[in-house]
Write a protein that holds these residues in place. Structure first.
Motif, PDB file in Angstrom:
ATOM      1  N   GLY A   1       0.787  -1.216   0.000  1.00 45.42           N
ATOM      2  CA  GLY A   1       0.000   0.000   0.000  1.00 45.42           C
ATOM      3  C   GLY A   1       0.823   1.272   0.000  1.00 45.42           C
ATOM      4  N   TYR A   2       0.323   2.282  -0.721  1.00 45.42           N
ATOM      5  CA  TYR A   2       0.987   3.584  -0.839  1.00 45.42           C
ATOM      6  C   TYR A   2      -0.058   4.689  -0.740  1.00 45.42           C
ATOM      7  CZ  TYR A   2       4.436   0.475  -2.982  1.00 45.42           C
ATOM      8  OH  TYR A   2       5.311  -0.569  -3.228  1.00 45.42           O
ATOM      9  N   LEU A   3       0.339   5.846  -0.246  1.00 51.47           N
ATOM     10  CA  LEU A   3      -0.539   7.006  -0.254  1.00 51.47           C
ATOM     11  C   LEU A   3      -0.565   7.552  -1.674  1.00 51.47           C
ATOM     12  CD1 LEU A   3       0.487   8.857   3.040  1.00 51.47           C
ATOM     13  CD2 LEU A   3      -1.419   7.262   2.682  1.00 51.47           C
ATOM     14  N   ALA A   4      -1.756   7.735  -2.227  1.00 52.99           N
ATOM     15  CA  ALA A   4      -1.869   8.146  -3.625  1.00 52.99           C
ATOM     16  C   ALA A   4      -1.304   9.550  -3.859  1.00 52.99           C
ATOM     17  CB  ALA A   4      -3.334   8.093  -4.062  1.00 52.99           C
ATOM     18  N   LYS A   5      -1.370  10.409  -2.841  1.00 51.10           N
ATOM     19  CA  LYS A   5      -0.974  11.801  -3.066  1.00 51.10           C
ATOM     20  C   LYS A   5       0.524  11.986  -3.291  1.00 51.10           C
ATOM     21  CE  LYS A   5      -0.387  13.166   1.794  1.00 51.10           C
ATOM     22  NZ  LYS A   5      -0.781  14.152   2.823  1.00 51.10           N
ATOM     23  N   ASP A   6       1.356  11.113  -2.668  1.00 52.09           N
ATOM     24  CA  ASP A   6       2.796  11.280  -2.831  1.00 52.09           C
ATOM     25  C   ASP A   6       3.554   9.971  -3.073  1.00 52.09           C
ATOM     26  OD1 ASP A   6       2.711  10.084  -0.352  1.00 52.09           O
ATOM     27  OD2 ASP A   6       3.416  11.837   0.768  1.00 52.09           O
ATOM     28  N   GLY A   7       2.831   8.849  -3.097  1.00 54.69           N
ATOM     29  CA  GLY A   7       3.468   7.566  -3.371  1.00 54.69           C
ATOM     30  C   GLY A   7       4.253   6.981  -2.216  1.00 54.69           C
ATOM     31  N   SER A   8       4.114   7.552  -1.025  1.00 55.98           N
ATOM     32  CA  SER A   8       4.862   7.030   0.116  1.00 55.98           C
ATOM     33  C   SER A   8       4.253   5.717   0.594  1.00 55.98           C
ATOM     34  CB  SER A   8       4.880   8.051   1.263  1.00 55.98           C
ATOM     35  OG  SER A   8       3.566   8.349   1.687  1.00 55.98           O
ATOM     36  N   LYS A   9       5.122   4.770   0.936  1.00 55.30           N
ATOM     37  CA  LYS A   9       4.676   3.445   1.344  1.00 55.30           C
ATOM     38  C   LYS A   9       4.182   3.461   2.786  1.00 55.30           C
ATOM     39  CE  LYS A   9       7.560   0.679   3.069  1.00 55.30           C
ATOM     40  NZ  LYS A   9       8.769  -0.122   3.306  1.00 55.30           N
ATOM     41  N   PHE A  10       3.057   2.802   3.043  1.00 51.50           N
ATOM     42  CA  PHE A  10       2.604   2.635   4.427  1.00 51.50           C
ATOM     43  C   PHE A  10       2.476   1.162   4.805  1.00 51.50           C
ATOM     44  CE2 PHE A  10      -1.358   2.925   1.987  1.00 51.50           C
ATOM     45  CZ  PHE A  10      -2.054   1.834   2.461  1.00 51.50           C
ATOM     46  N   TYR A  11       2.510   0.259   3.812  1.00 49.64           N
ATOM     47  CA  TYR A  11       2.414  -1.167   4.125  1.00 49.64           C
ATOM     48  C   TYR A  11       3.067  -1.997   3.030  1.00 49.64           C
ATOM     49  CZ  TYR A  11       0.550  -5.780   5.206  1.00 49.64           C
ATOM     50  OH  TYR A  11       0.442  -7.108   5.497  1.00 49.64           O
ATOM     51  N   CYS A  12       3.801  -3.030   3.472  1.00 52.43           N
ATOM     52  CA  CYS A  12       4.423  -3.955   2.530  1.00 52.43           C
ATOM     53  C   CYS A  12       4.285  -5.365   3.092  1.00 52.43           C
ATOM     54  CB  CYS A  12       5.895  -3.606   2.323  1.00 52.43           C
ATOM     55  SG  CYS A  12       6.779  -4.765   1.256  1.00 52.43           S
ATOM     56  N   SER A  13       3.486  -6.201   2.456  1.00 48.03           N
ATOM     57  CA  SER A  13       3.225  -7.540   2.988  1.00 48.03           C
ATOM     58  C   SER A  13       4.477  -8.411   2.992  1.00 48.03           C
ATOM     59  CB  SER A  13       2.115  -8.224   2.175  1.00 48.03           C
ATOM     60  OG  SER A  13       2.498  -8.411   0.826  1.00 48.03           O
ATOM     61  N   ARG A  14       5.447  -8.088   2.155  1.00 43.61           N
ATOM     62  CA  ARG A  14       6.654  -8.915   2.061  1.00 43.61           C
ATOM     63  C   ARG A  14       7.631  -8.699   3.214  1.00 43.61           C
ATOM     64  NH1 ARG A  14       4.529  -8.313  -2.665  1.00 43.61           N
ATOM     65  NH2 ARG A  14       4.739  -9.895  -4.279  1.00 43.61           N
ATOM     66  N   THR A  15       7.368  -7.712   4.054  1.00 47.36           N
ATOM     67  CA  THR A  15       8.253  -7.470   5.186  1.00 47.36           C
ATOM     68  C   THR A  15       7.740  -8.123   6.465  1.00 47.36           C
ATOM     69  OG1 THR A  15       7.148  -5.399   5.794  1.00 47.36           O
ATOM     70  CG2 THR A  15       8.943  -5.262   4.187  1.00 47.36           C
ATOM     71  N   GLN A  16       6.616  -8.863   6.386  1.00 48.04           N
ATOM     72  CA  GLN A  16       6.033  -9.511   7.560  1.00 48.04           C
ATOM     73  C   GLN A  16       5.930 -11.018   7.339  1.00 48.04           C
ATOM     74  OE1 GLN A  16       2.450  -7.671   8.981  1.00 48.04           O
ATOM     75  NE2 GLN A  16       3.142  -5.620   8.492  1.00 48.04           N
ATOM     76  N   ASP A  17       5.909 -11.764   8.450  1.00 46.79           N
ATOM     77  CA  ASP A  17       5.737 -13.224   8.395  1.00 46.79           C
ATOM     78  C   ASP A  17       6.717 -13.882   7.445  1.00 46.79           C
ATOM     79  OD1 ASP A  17       3.601 -12.919  10.162  1.00 46.79           O
ATOM     80  OD2 ASP A  17       2.167 -12.700   8.530  1.00 46.79           O
ATOM     81  N   GLU A  18       7.982 -13.447   7.500  1.00 43.13           N
ATOM     82  CA  GLU A  18       9.053 -14.001   6.670  1.00 43.13           C
ATOM     83  C   GLU A  18       8.747 -13.876   5.185  1.00 43.13           C
ATOM     84  OE1 GLU A  18       9.647 -17.992   8.023  1.00 43.13           O
ATOM     85  OE2 GLU A  18      10.640 -17.356   9.869  1.00 43.13           O
ATOM     86  N   GLY A  19       7.961 -12.875   4.831  1.00 38.07           N
ATOM     87  CA  GLY A  19       7.683 -12.613   3.427  1.00 38.07           C
ATOM     88  C   GLY A  19       6.633 -13.481   2.792  1.00 38.07           C
ATOM     89  N   HIS A  20       5.932 -14.290   3.587  1.00 37.82           N
ATOM     90  CA  HIS A  20       4.896 -15.161   3.015  1.00 37.82           C
ATOM     91  C   HIS A  20       3.684 -14.331   2.595  1.00 37.82           C
ATOM     92  CE1 HIS A  20       7.042 -18.754   3.974  1.00 37.82           C
ATOM     93  NE2 HIS A  20       6.975 -18.576   5.278  1.00 37.82           N
TER      94      HIS A  20
END
Length: 255
Positions: free
Chosen positions: A95-114
């Motif tokens: 997930g990213y904020l549409a207004k500036d493209g900043s990341k707020f969530y990345c599923s690959r950084t949790q649960d060993e990337g599963h």
């Protein structure tokens, strides 16, 4: 699990500094064999135990002028099954904020990337993702824009670094679509006497078969506690049976 309902936000820190590769270049790891079987068992059990009729809106008021915008980046030529409400999905979504493209969530950084397991259309994720991931094929990739009314609304989500009235952008890659634990097919499978209601004996038998698939056997007291919890949360009229309405079948098929 990232962009979930408020009561279910937990796990790694959202918006951490860990690098999240963009959709076009990233790889994934998906559990296989016994690990996959155990994970599916635990996910199905957790959903079976969950309360029915969850709402997945975050303090929102739906605006007629707003909609979830979907861009299909890749769709496999061979697609015999697409996702629908009640299905159990396995996916990565970032997930990213549409207004500036900043990341707020990345599923690959949790649960060993599963990739993440969740049931579509029951409030496990924000409403915008439920909409955006409907009618997807395994292997499909999408880029979606979700307005505030289908995300975190006027309140935002401070813990996840999402400001009020934020429009969100997600990159999604779907890996698997399987029958969810509250599908019409599962109801019929449990209802062995075809009387359109589920007794304790029927659910106990169904759970026993599922427990036998788990590589970590559970004792009888645990199995009994699970059964009692299911009826406590789902047998709303306390008649000793779970009706289709109480079971909350997530498809429109007739029983």
């Amino acid at each position: 699990m990232g962009p979930t309902r408020g009561s279910e936000r937990r796990g790694g820190e959202v918006g951490s500094g860990t690098e999240c590769p963009r959709l076009e270049t990233r790889a994934h790891t998906r559990p296989e064999g016994p690990a996959l079987g155990t994970m599916l068992f635990l996910v199905r059990l957790a959903v079976f135990l969950s309360l029915c009729g969850c709402s997945n809106a975050q303090g929102q008021t739906k605006e007629d002028t707003e909609e979830v915008k979907i861009e299909v980046l890749h769709r496999p030529e061979n697609c015999s099954k697409t996702s629908r409400k009640g299905d159990l999905l396995n996916a990565h979504y970032d997930g990213y904020l549409a207004k500036d493209g900043s990341k707020f969530y990345c599923s690959r950084t949790q649960d060993e990337g599963h990739p993440k397991w969740f049931v579509l259309g029951v409030g496990h994720v924000i409403k915008g993702l439920d909409i955006a991931m409907t009618d997807m094929c395994p292997g499909e990739k999408r880029k979606v824009i979700i307005p505030p009314s289908f995300a975190y609304g006027k309140e935002g989500y401070a813990e996840g670094k999402i400001p009020p009235n934020a429009t969100l952008m997600f990159e999604i890659e779907l890996y698997a679509v399987t029958k969810g634990p509250r599908s019409i097919e599962t109801f019929k499978q449990i209802d062995t006497d075809n009387d359109k209601q589920l007794s304790k004996a029927e659910i106990e038998l169904y759970l026993q078969k599922d427990f036998e698939k788990d590589e970590n056997p559970r004792d009888k007291s645990y199995q009994k506690a699970v059964l009692e919890d299911i009826f406590k949360k789902n047998d709303h009229n306390r008649d000793g049976f779970i009706s289709p309405k109480e079971y909350n079948v997530h498809q429109h098929d007739e029983l």
